[in-house]
Structures are given as structure tokens and as C-alpha cells.
Design an enzyme around this catalytic site. Structure first.
Site, PDB file in Angstrom:
ATOM      1  N   GLY A 131       0.816  -1.380  -0.204  1.00 50.30           N
ATOM      2  CA  GLY A 131      -0.100   0.025  -0.019  1.00 50.30           C
ATOM      3  C   GLY A 131       0.828   1.192  -0.032  1.00 50.30           C
ATOM      4  O   GLY A 131       2.081   1.131  -0.082  1.00 50.30           O
ATOM      5  N   ASN A 132       0.154   2.287   0.092  1.00 50.27           N
ATOM      6  CA  ASN A 132       0.773   3.503   0.145  1.00 50.27           C
ATOM      7  C   ASN A 132       0.240   4.597   1.302  1.00 50.27           C
ATOM      8  O   ASN A 132      -0.740   4.297   1.629  1.00 50.27           O
ATOM      9  CB  ASN A 132       0.950   4.075  -1.161  1.00 50.27           C
ATOM     10  CG  ASN A 132      -0.520   4.680  -1.727  1.00 50.27           C
ATOM     11  OD1 ASN A 132      -1.056   5.632  -1.187  1.00 50.27           O
ATOM     12  ND2 ASN A 132      -0.793   3.860  -2.713  1.00 50.27           N
ATOM     13  N   ARG A 133       0.803   5.612   1.496  1.00 45.97           N
ATOM     14  CA  ARG A 133       0.404   6.693   2.307  1.00 45.97           C
ATOM     15  C   ARG A 133      -0.608   7.698   2.295  1.00 45.97           C
ATOM     16  O   ARG A 133      -1.135   8.649   3.145  1.00 45.97           O
ATOM     17  CB  ARG A 133       1.672   7.351   3.234  1.00 45.97           C
ATOM     18  CG  ARG A 133       2.691   6.460   3.553  1.00 45.97           C
ATOM     19  CD  ARG A 133       4.011   7.180   4.204  1.00 45.97           C
ATOM     20  NE  ARG A 133       3.626   8.281   4.956  1.00 45.97           N
ATOM     21  CZ  ARG A 133       4.450   9.471   5.309  1.00 45.97           C
ATOM     22  NH1 ARG A 133       5.633   9.458   4.703  1.00 45.97           N
ATOM     23  NH2 ARG A 133       3.833  10.233   6.043  1.00 45.97           N
ATOM     24  N   SER A 134      -1.443   7.506   0.926  1.00 44.11           N
ATOM     25  CA  SER A 134      -2.234   8.370   0.720  1.00 44.11           C
ATOM     26  C   SER A 134      -3.409   8.230   1.790  1.00 44.11           C
ATOM     27  O   SER A 134      -4.159   7.240   1.979  1.00 44.11           O
ATOM     28  CB  SER A 134      -2.654   8.413  -0.597  1.00 44.11           C
ATOM     29  OG  SER A 134      -3.679   9.063  -0.821  1.00 44.11           O
ATOM     30  N   ALA A 155      -3.483   7.720  -5.193  1.00 45.28           N
ATOM     31  CA  ALA A 155      -2.046   7.199  -5.153  1.00 45.28           C
ATOM     32  C   ALA A 155      -2.406   5.796  -5.850  1.00 45.28           C
ATOM     33  O   ALA A 155      -2.778   4.982  -4.893  1.00 45.28           O
ATOM     34  CB  ALA A 155      -1.254   7.225  -4.042  1.00 45.28           C
TER      35      ALA A 155
END
Ligand code: CTP
Ligand code: CA
Length: 226
Positions: free
Chosen positions: A33-36, A100
Site C-alpha cells: 500500500g501507500n500513505r495516501s 495514489a
């Protein structure tokens, strides 16, 4: 906050916003995943609706209250997001691609839970996802305004954003320099540079709602030029 025209300057437009960050399964319980957080996308959706637009939000893993006045379509992976954006894009006048989207995903996610016993290392092979924005840009029709977002880190950020705008054939790229503390990921504030074919405009640090209004102003200006 009021729109610059003092009201419903986006009335009659269908605005499609993608928000949040995709999650690509590694196994039944884990993901890449990512931090958005989705805050910027949700602020865009709320402000577009307040300015009179019909708004569809494709929300990838967003844990925020629905933006008032918008229709929310929930998705998980990049492929889900691709499908949902593809469905809504045909009737959209404006695409704001704030999500993102994972660039890579595990090739062969495990059906169960990967166990650590007996392993001294674990290698996860990744493959590229489809670039949704590039794909949608490839089928754009006259009258559609496409805005990409670029999260870049430090030196060369502006050049990368200019290049992204041309490569993906977009009306504008909103550049976030993620090296600046206190803005972007999960923060209430943002500060961006809006890159268009006509040059660049910097938006000083402000609440994401105010930054959203500046981005929507740039969309209105781009549509007036087109
Ligand atoms: N994007 C997309 N589909 C992907 C990856 C990105 O639609 N699979 C979109 C994002 O939503 C964003 C824009 O492309 O609007 C730019 O994303 P960014 O990650 O900054 O650029 P990339 O082209 O993916 O390049 P890189 O991550 O290597 O900088
Ligand atoms: Ca990327």
C-alpha cells in the site's frame, strides 16, 4: 469557502475524482500500500460539489466521511480503480486523478496467509499495474479536462511534473513536493504547484479545501482556454 465566481461555476459539469491509495494483496491478510489518506481527493470532491458539479468519487481505501454531495464508489486495488474510473470516465467532463495508484503489484498473491516458520527470507515478485490515467487520456474526447497529480520528492520535482503532463497528455499536473514537512500525506494542509501548458502557478500552504478551490479555478481557466 466560496467559489471565485461566488457560487455554482461548475454547474452542469460531471467531475470524476479518484482519491486514496490502492492496496495490492500479498496474501489473504497483507498488502502493498501507500500513505495516501484520501484527504486531498475528498476536499476536491466536496468543493466541486459545493460549486455545483455532479461529482463521482472513486475512493480507494479511504477512511473518511463521504464528501457532501458526491457519489462514492469504493475500490481496493489498482485494477478495481481502473474499472470504476473507466466506467465513469465516458460521461465525465473533468477528471481529477488524485489517487495514489500502485505502480506494481504482487504477481501471484497467496490465497491463504504466508507463514514465517521455516523461512529465512521471503521474496515477493511484483509486476507493473496499468497506468489508469494514461489509459483514460488515450480515450479522451473533446471537452474533457484531465488533471494528474504528481507526488515528487525534492530536486527535479518540477521537471518531473512538466514531463508527466506532456507524457500523459494532461491539461494540468498538480505537483506535491512530499519532501516538505507538514503537507501532503495525511496532513490537513497542502502546498502545490499547478503545472499547465501555460506555465506554473504555486499555491502556498493552506487547508486542503482552499488548495482544492485553487485547483478547480485552474480547471475552469483551462476549460475557458480550450
Ligand atoms: N496513476 C495512474 N495509474 C497508475 C499510476 C499512477 O492513474 N498505475 C496516476 C496517478 O493517479 C497520478 C499520476 O498518474 O495522477 C501520476 O502518478 P505518479 O505516481 O506521480 O507518477 P508515475 O507516472 O506513476 O511515475 P512515478 O511514480 O515513477 O513517479
Ligand atoms: Ca507512481
Amino acid at each position: 469557502l466560496a467559489g471565485p465566481a461566488g457560487g455554482a461555476d461548475l454547474a452542469g459539469l460531471h467531475v470524476l475524482v479518484s482519491a486514496g491509495g490502492t492496496r495490492e494483496p500479498i496474501d489473504a491478510v497483507r498488502f502493498v500500500g501507500n500513505r495516501s489518506s484520501g484527504k486531498m481527493g475528498y476536499a476536491l470532491a466536496a468543493r466541486a460539489a459545493a460549486r455545483g458539479a455532479t461529482v463521482t468519487v472513486v475512493a480507494a481505501n479511504v477512511a473518511l466521511p463521504d464528501p457532501p454531495g458526491a457519489t462514492v464508489v469504493r475500490v481496493g486495488t489498482a485494477e478495481d480503480l481502473r474499472r470504476a474510473c473507466g466506467d465513469a470516465f465516458g460521461s465525465a467532463d473533468v477528471l481529477l486523478m488524485a489517487a495514489a495508484v500502485a505502480d506494481f503489484r504482487p504477481v501471484d498473491p497467496a490465497g491463504g496467509k504466508i507463514k514465517k516458520a521455516g523461512r529465512t527470507e521471503l521474496t515477493i515478485e511484483l509486476e507493473p499495474t496499468v497506468d489508469v490515467l494514461t489509459e483514460l487520456s488515450g480515450r479522451r474526447r473533446d471537452g474533457q479536462t484531465l488533471v494528474g497529480f504528481a507526488a515528487e520528492h525534492g530536486d527535479g520535482a518540477l521537471d518531473y511534473a512538466r514531463d508527466k503532463r506532456e507524457r500523459k497528455r494532461l491539461d494540468a499536473v498538480v505537483l506535491n513536493d512530499v519532501a516538505v514537512p507538514g503537507i501532503a500525506f495525511d496532513a490537513a494542509d497542502n502546498a502545490v504547484t499547478i503545472v499547465t501548458g501555460d506555465g506554473e502557478q504555486t499555491v502556498a500552504r493552506a487547508a486542503k479545501e482552499a488548495v482544492a478551490d485553487a485547483i478547480l479555478d485552474a480547471v475552469v481557466a483551462a476549460r475557458a482556454r480550450a
